[in-house]
Scaffold this motif. Structure first.
Motif, PDB file in Angstrom:
ATOM      1  N   ARG A   1      -2.354 -11.554  -8.823  1.00 31.75           N
ATOM      2  CA  ARG A   1      -2.830 -10.614  -9.849  1.00 31.75           C
ATOM      3  C   ARG A   1      -3.986  -9.774  -9.341  1.00 31.75           C
ATOM      4  NH1 ARG A   1      -2.527 -13.908 -15.561  1.00 31.75           N
ATOM      5  NH2 ARG A   1      -0.251 -13.988 -15.635  1.00 31.75           N
ATOM      6  N   LYS A   2      -4.843 -10.383  -8.535  1.00 32.65           N
ATOM      7  CA  LYS A   2      -5.999  -9.671  -7.991  1.00 32.65           C
ATOM      8  C   LYS A   2      -5.547  -8.564  -7.027  1.00 32.65           C
ATOM      9  CE  LYS A   2      -9.927 -10.700  -5.063  1.00 32.65           C
ATOM     10  NZ  LYS A   2     -10.589 -11.755  -4.318  1.00 32.65           N
ATOM     11  N   ASP A   3      -4.518  -8.824  -6.229  1.00 27.38           N
ATOM     12  CA  ASP A   3      -4.069  -7.879  -5.215  1.00 27.38           C
ATOM     13  C   ASP A   3      -2.899  -7.012  -5.670  1.00 27.38           C
ATOM     14  OD1 ASP A   3      -5.953  -8.869  -3.501  1.00 27.38           O
ATOM     15  OD2 ASP A   3      -4.574 -10.244  -2.493  1.00 27.38           O
ATOM     16  N   LYS A   4      -2.538  -7.072  -6.930  1.00 31.16           N
ATOM     17  CA  LYS A   4      -1.345  -6.380  -7.417  1.00 31.16           C
ATOM     18  C   LYS A   4      -1.419  -4.868  -7.197  1.00 31.16           C
ATOM     19  CE  LYS A   4       1.633  -6.521 -11.462  1.00 31.16           C
ATOM     20  NZ  LYS A   4       1.752  -7.018 -12.823  1.00 31.16           N
ATOM     21  N   THR A   5      -2.549  -4.263  -7.472  1.00 30.66           N
ATOM     22  CA  THR A   5      -2.661  -2.803  -7.312  1.00 30.66           C
ATOM     23  C   THR A   5      -2.574  -2.406  -5.839  1.00 30.66           C
ATOM     24  OG1 THR A   5      -5.072  -2.973  -7.313  1.00 30.66           O
ATOM     25  CG2 THR A   5      -4.011  -2.507  -9.405  1.00 30.66           C
ATOM     26  N   ILE A   6      -3.155  -3.209  -4.965  1.00 28.25           N
ATOM     27  CA  ILE A   6      -3.087  -2.917  -3.533  1.00 28.25           C
ATOM     28  C   ILE A   6      -1.648  -3.018  -3.045  1.00 28.25           C
ATOM     29  CG2 ILE A   6      -3.819  -3.705  -1.250  1.00 28.25           C
ATOM     30  CD1 ILE A   6      -6.421  -4.662  -2.579  1.00 28.25           C
ATOM     31  N   HIS A   7      -0.919  -4.029  -3.516  1.00 28.47           N
ATOM     32  CA  HIS A   7       0.478  -4.194  -3.105  1.00 28.47           C
ATOM     33  C   HIS A   7       1.333  -3.019  -3.564  1.00 28.47           C
ATOM     34  CE1 HIS A   7      -0.229  -8.036  -1.420  1.00 28.47           C
ATOM     35  NE2 HIS A   7      -0.380  -8.682  -2.556  1.00 28.47           N
ATOM     36  N   LYS A   8       1.099  -2.524  -4.764  1.00 26.23           N
ATOM     37  CA  LYS A   8       1.875  -1.387  -5.263  1.00 26.23           C
ATOM     38  C   LYS A   8       1.641  -0.153  -4.395  1.00 26.23           C
ATOM     39  CE  LYS A   8       2.370  -2.592 -10.109  1.00 26.23           C
ATOM     40  NZ  LYS A   8       2.050  -2.233 -11.488  1.00 26.23           N
ATOM     41  N   LYS A   9       0.417   0.006  -3.917  1.00 21.76           N
ATOM     42  CA  LYS A   9       0.079   1.178  -3.113  1.00 21.76           C
ATOM     43  C   LYS A   9       0.620   1.060  -1.680  1.00 21.76           C
ATOM     44  CE  LYS A   9      -3.977   2.750  -0.973  1.00 21.76           C
ATOM     45  NZ  LYS A   9      -5.410   2.676  -0.893  1.00 21.76           N
ATOM     46  N   ASN A  10       0.473  -0.101  -1.069  1.00 25.93           N
ATOM     47  CA  ASN A  10       0.801  -0.261   0.350  1.00 25.93           C
ATOM     48  C   ASN A  10       2.251  -0.630   0.630  1.00 25.93           C
ATOM     49  OD1 ASN A  10      -1.790   0.344   1.182  1.00 25.93           O
ATOM     50  ND2 ASN A  10      -2.463  -1.766   1.028  1.00 25.93           N
ATOM     51  N   TYR A  11       2.936  -1.227  -0.320  1.00 28.75           N
ATOM     52  CA  TYR A  11       4.280  -1.736  -0.069  1.00 28.75           C
ATOM     53  C   TYR A  11       5.325  -1.050  -0.927  1.00 28.75           C
ATOM     54  CZ  TYR A  11       1.686  -5.342   2.371  1.00 28.75           C
ATOM     55  OH  TYR A  11       0.851  -5.996   3.218  1.00 28.75           O
ATOM     56  N   LYS A  12       5.272   0.272  -1.004  1.00 29.83           N
ATOM     57  CA  LYS A  12       6.271   1.023  -1.757  1.00 29.83           C
ATOM     58  C   LYS A  12       7.624   0.861  -1.074  1.00 29.83           C
ATOM     59  CE  LYS A  12       3.156   4.583  -3.396  1.00 29.83           C
ATOM     60  NZ  LYS A  12       2.775   5.974  -3.305  1.00 29.83           N
ATOM     61  N   GLY A  13       8.667   0.650  -1.857  1.00 25.59           N
ATOM     62  CA  GLY A  13      10.005   0.545  -1.307  1.00 25.59           C
ATOM     63  C   GLY A  13      10.360  -0.820  -0.776  1.00 25.59           C
TER      64      GLY A  13
ATOM     65  N   GLY B   1      11.029  -3.423  -2.411  1.00 21.95           N
ATOM     66  CA  GLY B   1      12.111  -3.993  -3.219  1.00 21.95           C
ATOM     67  C   GLY B   1      13.476  -3.681  -2.636  1.00 21.95           C
ATOM     68  N   TRP B   2      13.642  -2.452  -2.137  1.00 19.76           N
ATOM     69  CA  TRP B   2      14.924  -2.071  -1.534  1.00 19.76           C
ATOM     70  C   TRP B   2      15.161  -2.820  -0.233  1.00 19.76           C
ATOM     71  CZ3 TRP B   2      18.139  -0.083  -4.675  1.00 19.76           C
ATOM     72  CH2 TRP B   2      17.705   0.751  -5.705  1.00 19.76           C
ATOM     73  N   VAL B   3      14.117  -2.996   0.551  1.00 20.58           N
ATOM     74  CA  VAL B   3      14.253  -3.742   1.802  1.00 20.58           C
ATOM     75  C   VAL B   3      14.588  -5.196   1.504  1.00 20.58           C
ATOM     76  CG1 VAL B   3      13.035  -4.525   3.876  1.00 20.58           C
ATOM     77  CG2 VAL B   3      12.679  -2.213   3.029  1.00 20.58           C
ATOM     78  N   GLY B   4      13.908  -5.773   0.529  1.00 19.05           N
ATOM     79  CA  GLY B   4      14.195  -7.155   0.138  1.00 19.05           C
ATOM     80  C   GLY B   4      15.610  -7.320  -0.391  1.00 19.05           C
ATOM     81  N   LEU B   5      16.049  -6.362  -1.195  1.00 24.11           N
ATOM     82  CA  LEU B   5      17.410  -6.398  -1.717  1.00 24.11           C
ATOM     83  C   LEU B   5      18.426  -6.273  -0.585  1.00 24.11           C
ATOM     84  CD1 LEU B   5      19.290  -6.405  -4.210  1.00 24.11           C
ATOM     85  CD2 LEU B   5      19.114  -3.914  -4.177  1.00 24.11           C
ATOM     86  N   GLY B   6      18.190  -5.366   0.351  1.00 28.64           N
ATOM     87  CA  GLY B   6      19.091  -5.208   1.491  1.00 28.64           C
ATOM     88  C   GLY B   6      19.168  -6.464   2.335  1.00 28.64           C
TER      89      GLY B   6
END
Length: 62
Positions: free
Chosen positions: A26-38, A40-45
């Motif tokens: 929860r503390k790092d959630k905003t940083i993850h949204k900014k740095n790890y865009k996309g 979800g698609w890589v994980g799904l693939g």
């Protein structure tokens, strides 16, 4: 197999570890949204790729 003390320790360890993971995420959630865009698609693939590998293995073993 395990003593009562060991089971109690394991239970508290798992509980504390889970709480720390949730708080940290929860503390790092905003940083993850900014740095790890996309990601979800890589994980799904990757997941689809692993499923395809298991299906091929299953088909070749028949």
């Amino acid at each position: 197999m395990f003593s009562t003390g060991q089971l109690i320790f394991a239970l508290f360890f798992i509980l504390a570890f889970t709480v720390v993971l949730i708080v940290t995420y929860r503390k790092d959630k905003t940083i993850h949204k900014k740095n790890y865009k996309g990601f979800g698609w890589v994980g799904l693939g990757f997941t689809v790729f692993v499923i395809i590998l298991f299906l091929i293995k299953h088909m070749l073993n028949k």
